[in-house]
Scaffold this motif. Structure first.
Motif, PDB file in Angstrom:
ATOM      1  N   HIS A  14      61.112  69.489  48.954  1.00 11.89           N
ATOM      2  CA  HIS A  14      61.775  69.936  50.183  1.00 11.89           C
ATOM      3  C   HIS A  14      62.895  68.935  50.486  1.00 11.89           C
ATOM      4  CE1 HIS A  14      57.858  72.210  51.188  1.00 11.89           C
ATOM      5  NE2 HIS A  14      58.769  73.039  50.718  1.00 11.89           N
ATOM      6  N   GLU A  17      62.790  66.316  53.375  1.00 14.00           N
ATOM      7  CA  GLU A  17      61.627  65.423  53.506  1.00 14.00           C
ATOM      8  C   GLU A  17      61.956  64.155  52.735  1.00 14.00           C
ATOM      9  OE1 GLU A  17      58.117  67.726  52.539  1.00 14.00           O
ATOM     10  OE2 GLU A  17      58.593  69.201  54.091  1.00 14.00           O
ATOM     11  N   ARG A  56      65.566  71.958  53.909  1.00 10.62           N
ATOM     12  CA  ARG A  56      64.313  72.180  53.174  1.00 10.62           C
ATOM     13  C   ARG A  56      64.603  72.900  51.856  1.00 10.62           C
ATOM     14  NH1 ARG A  56      58.837  72.426  54.615  1.00 10.62           N
ATOM     15  NH2 ARG A  56      57.593  74.109  53.765  1.00 10.62           N
ATOM     16  N   HIS A 106      55.358  64.856  50.135  1.00 15.67           N
ATOM     17  CA  HIS A 106      55.887  65.663  51.243  1.00 15.67           C
ATOM     18  C   HIS A 106      55.680  64.950  52.571  1.00 15.67           C
ATOM     19  CE1 HIS A 106      56.536  69.620  49.188  1.00 15.67           C
ATOM     20  NE2 HIS A 106      55.835  68.978  48.277  1.00 15.67           N
ATOM     21  N   THR A 107      56.414  65.428  53.599  1.00 16.11           N
ATOM     22  CA  THR A 107      56.166  64.954  54.960  1.00 16.11           C
ATOM     23  C   THR A 107      56.014  66.158  55.881  1.00 16.11           C
ATOM     24  OG1 THR A 107      58.543  64.817  55.405  1.00 16.11           O
ATOM     25  CG2 THR A 107      57.424  62.784  54.733  1.00 16.11           C
ATOM     26  N   GLU A 165      50.875  64.665  51.860  1.00  9.99           N
ATOM     27  CA  GLU A 165      51.629  65.158  53.027  1.00  9.99           C
ATOM     28  C   GLU A 165      51.416  64.131  54.144  1.00  9.99           C
ATOM     29  OE1 GLU A 165      53.870  67.972  54.582  1.00  9.99           O
ATOM     30  OE2 GLU A 165      52.454  69.111  53.377  1.00  9.99           O
TER      31      GLU A 165
HETATM   32 ZN   LIG Z   1      57.185  69.635  52.164  1.00  8.09          ZN
END
Ligand SMILES: [Zn+2]
Length: 297
Positions: A14, A17, A56, A106-107, A165
Motif C-alpha cells: 500500500h 503506508e 494506497r 502494513h500500517t 499490521e
Molecule cells: Zn496495508
C-alpha cells in the motif's frame, strides 16, 4: 549452512503506508539485519507508482490482486500488471512456490498495536505468530480462513506468509513507536525462520493462543444517497479489540445522535475508524475471539 530458504520482506504494497517503505529501505542499507545463519532475506518495494503518489493504490488495491483467478487472467489495470510481474518473479503462487516465506509490512490508522495476520491453512505461519507473541506479549493474532487460491494478498504467493499490521499511524506519516515495533516484530519473525530451520524454535506442544477471526465490516451511517452522515462513537474510538455487545454505542450521527450496536451477539472490534475503509464507507471490522489449541509440527 546452505542458503536453503528464500525469504522476502515486502513494503509499499500500500503506497501510503510508509513505515514499511522506510523500514525496507533501512534493511537494504543494512543487509546484516536481513541475515540469519540459514538465509539472507530479499526485499521488495511492491507498488512504486502508488508510493510516488502517496496513495494506497492507483487503480485497484494491489493487495486484492493475488487470487489465483486474477493471476490466471489477462491483467485489466496497472496493479494487476504489477501483481503478474511480482508473481512471475517470486511465485508462481502455489504450495510449491519457490519463495518459502513472505513477510509483508502494513500500517493501520486504527489503535491496534501490532497485529499479525496469518492463514489457518498455514500452520508454520501460525507458529511464527505465536513465536512473535512470546517475544512481544501485546501482539494480537488474526487467523484468517481463506484458501490459498482465494487469498488476494501479495504475501499469499509464498509457501508461507505473515502480514504485520501496526498502528495507529496516519497514512503517509512516520512515527518512531510504530516504526520500531514493526522492525522488532519483523526481526523476531526472521529469527523464527532461522530457529525453525535448525529445529530450535522452542514452542510448547500442544500450543495455545487467543486469536481473532474476521466476521464482517460494518458501514458507517449513510444517508439516503449513500453519503457518510455519521462517525465512530467517541466511546468506541481507539478501543480496538474491545468486546461490543448489542445496544452498546457504536456510531454517532453528525447531529450528535448516538446509534447503538444492532447485532445478535457480542463480538470484538478491530480496524476501528480505519481511514483506508472510507472508500467503501466502512467504519470497522467485527471479529470473533477464540482460544485455539494446536499440535506442533
Ligand atoms: Zn496495508
Amino acid at each position: 549452512m546452505a542458503d536453503s530458504q528464500r525469504v522476502l520482506v515486502v513494503g509499499g504494497t500500500h503506497g501510503n503506508e510508509v513505515t514499511g517503505v522506510h523500514l525496507v529501505r533501512r534493511l537494504q542499507r543494512n543487509p546484516q539485519e536481513l541475515t540469519r545463519d540459514s538465509f539472507t532475506a530479499q526485499t521488495l518495494l511492491a507498488n512504486l507508482p502508488a508510493m510516488a503518489a502517496n496513495r494506497r493504490y492507483l487503480e485497484q488495491d494491489l493487495n486484492r490482486c493475488f487470487t489465483a483467478a486474477l493471476l490466471n487472467s489477462e491483467p485489466q489495470n496497472g496493479e494487476q500488471v504489477l501483481a503478474h510481474e511480482i508473481n512471475e518473479k517470486y511465485g508462481p503462487k502455489g504450495a510449491d512456490s519457490p519463495t518459502d516465506w513472505i513477510i509483508d509490512l502494513h500500517t493501520t490508522t486504527a489503535n491496534m498495536g501490532v497485529t499479525l495476520v496469518v492463514q489457518q491453512h498455514d500452520p508454520q505461519a501460525v507458529d511464527m505468530a505465536l513465536y512473535v507473541q512470546q517475544k512481544m506479549p501485546d501482539v494480537v493474532i488474526f487467523d484468517e480462513n481463506c484458501t490459498r487460491d482465494e487469498d488476494p494478498f501479495l504475501c499469499s504467493i509464498g509457501q508461507h506468509s505473515m502480514l504485520i499490521e501496526v498502528g495507529p499511524v496516519p497514512q503517509g506519516l512516520l512515527r518512531w513507536d510504530v516504526f520500531e515495533q514493526t522492525a522488532r516484530a519483523l526481526a523476531h519473525a526472521l529469527d523464527f525462520i532461522d530457529l525453525r530451520a535448525r529445529g530450535e524454535d522452542s514452542l510448547p506442544s500442544p500450543r495455545q493462543a487467543d486469536m481473532y477471526q474476521f466476521i464482517e465490516k460494518l458501514h458507517l451511517p449513510r444517508d439516503e444517497h449513500g453519503a457518510i452522515c455519521g462517525m465512530i462513537h467517541p466511546e468506541l474510538q481507539d478501543r480496538d479489540y474491545r468486546e461490543l455487545s448489542p445496544g452498546d454505542p457504536i456510531f454517532i450521527s453528525v447531529d450528535g445522535e448516538t446509534i447503538p450496536f444492532d447485532y445478535p451477539e457480542s463480538v470484538h472490534v478491530a480496524f476501528v475508524n480505519e481511514a483506508a475503509y472510507y472508500d467503501q464507507a466502512h467504519g470497522l471490522s467485527l471479529m470473533r475471539k477464540r482460544t485455539v489449541s494446536w499440535e506442533g509440527e
